[in-house]
Design a protein around this motif. Structure first.
Motif, short mmCIF file in Angstrom:
data_model
loop_
_atom_site.label_atom_id
_atom_site.label_comp_id
_atom_site.label_asym_id
_atom_site.label_seq_id
_atom_site.Cartn_x
_atom_site.Cartn_y
_atom_site.Cartn_z
N LEU A 66 50.96 54.11 -58.57
CA LEU A 66 49.90 53.40 -57.85
C LEU A 66 50.48 52.25 -57.02
N SER A 67 49.73 51.86 -56.00
CA SER A 67 50.15 50.74 -55.16
C SER A 67 49.68 49.43 -55.77
N LEU A 68 50.61 48.52 -55.94
CA LEU A 68 50.28 47.21 -56.51
C LEU A 68 49.37 46.44 -55.55
N GLU A 69 49.71 46.45 -54.27
CA GLU A 69 48.97 45.65 -53.29
C GLU A 69 47.64 46.27 -52.90
N ARG A 70 47.60 47.60 -52.78
CA ARG A 70 46.39 48.24 -52.26
C ARG A 70 45.41 48.67 -53.35
N ARG A 71 45.86 48.77 -54.58
CA ARG A 71 44.97 49.28 -55.63
C ARG A 71 44.89 48.37 -56.85
N ILE A 72 46.04 48.08 -57.46
CA ILE A 72 46.02 47.40 -58.74
C ILE A 72 45.51 45.96 -58.62
N ILE A 73 46.12 45.16 -57.75
CA ILE A 73 45.72 43.76 -57.64
C ILE A 73 44.30 43.61 -57.12
N PRO A 74 43.85 44.36 -56.08
CA PRO A 74 42.45 44.23 -55.65
C PRO A 74 41.46 44.55 -56.77
N ARG A 75 41.75 45.55 -57.58
CA ARG A 75 40.84 45.87 -58.67
C ARG A 75 40.83 44.78 -59.73
N CYS A 76 42.00 44.20 -59.95
CA CYS A 76 42.05 43.07 -60.90
C CYS A 76 41.25 41.89 -60.36
N SER A 77 41.32 41.66 -59.06
CA SER A 77 40.57 40.55 -58.46
C SER A 77 39.07 40.75 -58.60
N VAL A 78 38.62 41.99 -58.44
CA VAL A 78 37.19 42.30 -58.60
C VAL A 78 36.76 42.03 -60.05
N LEU A 79 37.53 42.52 -61.01
CA LEU A 79 37.20 42.29 -62.42
C LEU A 79 37.23 40.81 -62.76
N GLN A 80 38.21 40.09 -62.23
CA GLN A 80 38.31 38.65 -62.46
C GLN A 80 37.04 37.95 -62.01
N LEU A 81 36.56 38.29 -60.82
CA LEU A 81 35.36 37.66 -60.27
C LEU A 81 34.13 38.00 -61.11
N LEU A 82 33.97 39.26 -61.45
CA LEU A 82 32.79 39.68 -62.21
C LEU A 82 32.80 39.09 -63.62
N MET A 83 33.96 38.97 -64.22
CA MET A 83 34.04 38.36 -65.56
C MET A 83 33.70 36.88 -65.50
N SER A 84 34.17 36.21 -64.44
CA SER A 84 33.90 34.78 -64.33
C SER A 84 32.41 34.51 -64.14
N LYS A 85 31.69 35.49 -63.59
CA LYS A 85 30.24 35.36 -63.39
C LYS A 85 29.45 35.94 -64.57
N LYS A 86 30.18 36.37 -65.62
CA LYS A 86 29.57 36.94 -66.82
C LYS A 86 28.80 38.23 -66.51
N LEU A 87 29.17 38.91 -65.43
CA LEU A 87 28.51 40.17 -65.08
C LEU A 87 29.14 41.35 -65.77
N ILE A 88 30.33 41.12 -66.32
CA ILE A 88 30.99 42.13 -67.16
C ILE A 88 31.26 41.49 -68.50
N THR A 89 30.78 42.09 -69.53
CA THR A 89 31.02 41.59 -70.89
C THR A 89 31.54 42.72 -71.76
N GLY A 90 32.08 42.37 -72.87
CA GLY A 90 32.62 43.38 -73.78
C GLY A 90 34.00 43.83 -73.35
N ASN A 91 34.51 44.80 -74.04
CA ASN A 91 35.86 45.29 -73.76
C ASN A 91 35.91 46.09 -72.46
N VAL A 92 36.97 45.87 -71.72
CA VAL A 92 37.21 46.63 -70.48
C VAL A 92 38.56 47.33 -70.63
#
Length: 461
Positions: free
Chosen positions: A386-412
């Motif tokens: 997988l591409s670190l820049e095009r796939r892995i990091i952007p997906r991590c950034s999305v999860l980071q944002l949603l977790m900080s807003k408490k929109l994702i809870t529980g185990n991921v």
């Protein structure tokens, strides 16, 4: 002692009674000498030439004497103009001196009708100073060729300015050829195979060495051999598109023996053809090395009838033994054992295809940023594709944002998040929340920096 006596004798013989000739510095003065007609006390007709090479061009005496055997300077007007022209286009005095040692006749070239038009043409293509010096070093005659005719030919056949620059840098010796006589038949043949003008320009600018190959003795026989192997004109085009340089090789002595090795160990014809279609350059390595690779893959326990067998051959064929060891060491440095690496390779042979640099970059992110256990990577080797820049990091950034807003809870399950398709990821984590958190779109586009998951965010395997 004898060498010293000879040098002194040559110096006196060339210099005569003129104190000017005793100067050895690279002064590059274009007015240090007078025309022959004004040098009446010079007994040796080569005297002016040697003096000019030594005093105006900066050549050591011995080099000047050797160079003088290849030209005769009767007047300094033309050489002076040549030196001024070369310096005016960014060529250093050091380079000019080396250039003249290599090709002293350049001093007698017509500066207005030949050199200036060529130099200005190359300057328009981005070659001046250091870049101009590079192509001259590769082909010292280039400034004396009919460069406008060669460039005009390629431009007329659809080559872009960038492609012309690439071709020039890679293979400047092509400027010494008659374009219509040498190149035109090859372009016409490639077009007859079904390639478009744009494709031909791409092929030949990428692999300009093809233009130096014999059409009758190499290119045509290679294409005919490929057709016998892959069965159709359409497949021939696909194979060449997959590896432009393929028809540069002697396929009869390389490709056919390697195909026979695969057949000999029981690889089905369909698998052989598949490997030719997806990675044809696998077959243009020396047969003894190809046999070693096949033996290594067999020792690892791959089944010749299985698709993974040809993928393993493909991976190993793209690297030397030393490069394989370097990649092993890269994985080991992040905590994987060699047994874990081999198991990962057997599960996904492309696990070892990345460069050592990319391996270290991915492993560093997984282990030191996401704190994943190295063994989780070896159990999921597709992560390394997988591409670190095009796939892995952007997906991590999305999860980071949603977790900080408490929109994702529980185990991921972060591994699963990386594996799912782009369409599925958008549905689950971007489209679902972008009305509530518009920034999620920017995060997915890589415009929000990933700083790590919140401390209360839970990740599972």
């Amino acid at each position: 002692m004898i060498r010293l006596i000879c040098k002194n004798f040559l110096r006196r013989r060339v210099a005569g009674s003129s104190p000017l000739s005793l100067s050895h510095g690279c002064v590059f003065s274009t007015s240090s000498l007078k025309p022959t007609s004004e040098t009446s006390n010079s007994a040796d007709p080569r005297s002016l030439t040697v003096q000019y090479l030594e005093n105006s061009c900066g050549l050591p005496l011995e080099s000047a004497i050797l160079a003088s055997k290849k030209l005769h300077i009767a007047t300094t007007d033309a050489p002076d103009s040549v030196l001024r022209l070369l310096k005016a286009h960014g060529l250093s005095q050091t380079f000019i001196k080396k250039f003249i040692v290599t090709r002293p006749s350049i001093l007698m070239a017509d500066p207005e009708k030949t050199l200036k038009p060529n130099i200005e043409l190359f300057a328009s293509m981005g070659f001046s100073g250091t870049n101009l010096a590079k192509i001259i070093s590769k082909y010292p005659r280039i400034l004396e060729t009919d460069a406008p005719a060669v460039v005009g030919f390629f431009r007329a056949h659809g080559f872009t300015e960038k492609q012309m620059s690439v071709l020039t840098m890679k293979r400047p010796v092509l400027y010494g050829c008659n374009a219509h006589k040498v190149f035109k038949p090859k372009l016409e043949y490639l077009k007859s195979l079904g390639f478009s003008d744009a494709e031909i320009a791409k092929i030949l600018s990428t692999e300009p060495y093809l233009l130096a190959r014999s059409l009758e003795n190499q290119i045509v026989p290679n294409v005919q051999l490929l057709k016998r192997i892959v069965g159709s004109d359409e497949n021939v085009l696909k194979v060449i598109r997959a590896c432009y340089c393929l028809i540069e090789f002697d396929l009869g002595t390389m490709m056919e023996p390697n195909i026979a090795v695969l057949r000999g160990c029981g690889v089905p014809e369909s698998r052989v053809l598949k490997l030719i279609m997806i990675q044809p350059n696998t077959f243009v390595i020396k047969t003894h090395r190809f046999k070693e690779i096949v033996e290594e893959v067999l020792k690892l326990g791959f089944d010749p009838a299985n698709y993974l067998f040809i993928l393993a051959i493909r991976s190993l064929a793209l690297m030397s033994k030393s490069l394989w060891e370097q990649k092993l060491e890269a994985y080991v440095s992040f905590g994987l054992t060699k047994d874990e690496i081999i198991l990962a390779f057997k599960s996904q042979p492309m696990f070892m295809i990345n460069s050592e640099k990319k391996i270290r970059k991915l492993m560093d992110f997984f282990v030191n940023v996401l704190y994943l256990e190295p063994s989780r990577i070896s159990r999921n080797p597709n992560l390394m594709l997988l591409s670190l820049e095009r796939r892995i990091i952007p997906r991590c950034s999305v999860l980071q944002l949603l977790m900080s807003k408490k929109l994702i809870t529980g185990n991921v399950n972060i591994i699963s998040v990386f594996k799912i398709t782009e369409k599925m990821f958008l549905e689950r984590y971007v489209n679902k929340f972008h009305c509530v958190v518009p920034e999620v779109v920017q995060a997915h586009q890589g415009k929000i920096e990933f700083k790590g998951f919140p401390s209360d965010g839970a990740m599972s395997s």
